[in-house]
Design a protein around this motif. Structure first.
Motif, PDB file in Angstrom:
ATOM      1  N   LEU A 153       0.835  -1.205   0.000  1.00  0.00           N
ATOM      2  CA  LEU A 153       0.000   0.000   0.000  1.00  0.00           C
ATOM      3  C   LEU A 153       0.868   1.253   0.000  1.00  0.00           C
ATOM      4  O   LEU A 153       0.555   2.237  -0.681  1.00  0.00           O
ATOM      5  N   ILE A 185      -6.255   3.710   3.708  1.00  0.00           N
ATOM      6  CA  ILE A 185      -7.004   3.941   2.465  1.00  0.00           C
ATOM      7  C   ILE A 185      -8.076   5.006   2.697  1.00  0.00           C
ATOM      8  O   ILE A 185      -8.248   5.920   1.876  1.00  0.00           O
ATOM      9  N   VAL A 195     -10.987   6.151  -4.839  1.00  0.00           N
ATOM     10  CA  VAL A 195     -10.568   4.790  -4.509  1.00  0.00           C
ATOM     11  C   VAL A 195     -11.579   3.791  -5.065  1.00  0.00           C
ATOM     12  O   VAL A 195     -12.791   3.955  -4.871  1.00  0.00           O
TER      13      VAL A 195
END
Length: 220
Positions: A153, A185, A195
């Motif tokens: 990530l 996120i 996203v």
């Protein structure tokens, strides 16, 4: 900033082997705004991974167009798609996000250089937020599964992307390892990153602002 970061219109993707044809995507359209988290769900073989590959410019649709932050990424030569992807998109897979012979920090640095955005401070902030400051000098083989997912990530976010695409990013993680990944996120989305996450995870669905379901290559 444009009101829409991702605009995909009428995407079709067919695969042919001998006389067999698989219709992986059949007219899928999708718009995602800055700060929005969209979960894509559906059974295996429904077209989720194919959709994300087309959105990222890793695959080219047979029909339809994909635009990211106003730039058309579909139906371009691979070199042009790769350049746009490096600058505008972060991609996170279930595995294979890290180059094995580089350390975690070097993986993040490489992603920044490809995007033309070297920022050691941002790298350190990313790794710190994911609890990886103490693992920055380790190679991927020395990481646990949860650490590798978090490091992946960090690489996906290294270029401060306008769009983050994640394909089953927490599929092999337990709840304890899944939580910090989803937390970061959501934090990136709060800073106007769009996203899209393809996942079966209930936690991902709870995180999302919107859930769309694919079945046989169509949005149901």
């Amino acid at each position: 900033m444009d009101a829409v970061i991702l605009r995909a219109e009428e995407l079709y993707r067919f695969y042919r082997a001998a006389e067999e044809e698989t219709r992986a995507l059949r007219g899928v359209s999708l718009e995602v705004a800055p700060g929005e988290v969209v979960a894509v769900t559906g059974p295996s073989g429904s077209g989720k991974s194919t959709l994300l590959a087309c959105l990222a410019g890793l695959d080219d649709p047979d029909g339809g167009t994909v635009r990211i932050d106003g730039h058309r990424i579909s139906h371009r030569p691979e070199a042009e798609r790769a350049a746009l992807r490096a600058r505008l998109v972060g991609v996170l897979f279930q595995s294979g996000n890290l180059i094995e012979h580089l350390t975690v920090a070097q993986n993040v640095d490489l992603a920044q250089r490809l995007a033309g955005r070297t920022a050691p401070g941002w790298r350190d902030e990313l790794l710190g937020g994911l609890g990886l400051s103490g693992r920055a000098r380790n190679r991927p083989s020395r990481l646990s599964g949860g650490e590798a997912a978090r490091a992946g990530l960090a690489v996906a976010l290294a270029n401060r992307p306008a769009l983050l695409l994640a394909d089953e990013p927490t599929g092999e993680l337990d709840q304890r390892s899944e939580t910090p990944v989803l937390k970061l996120i959501r934090e990136r989305a709060a800073q106007n990153t769009a996203v899209v996450i393809a996942s079966h995870s209930p936690a991902v669905r709870r995180l999302a602002d919107r859930v769309i379901t694919l079945k046989d290559g169509r949005v149901t």
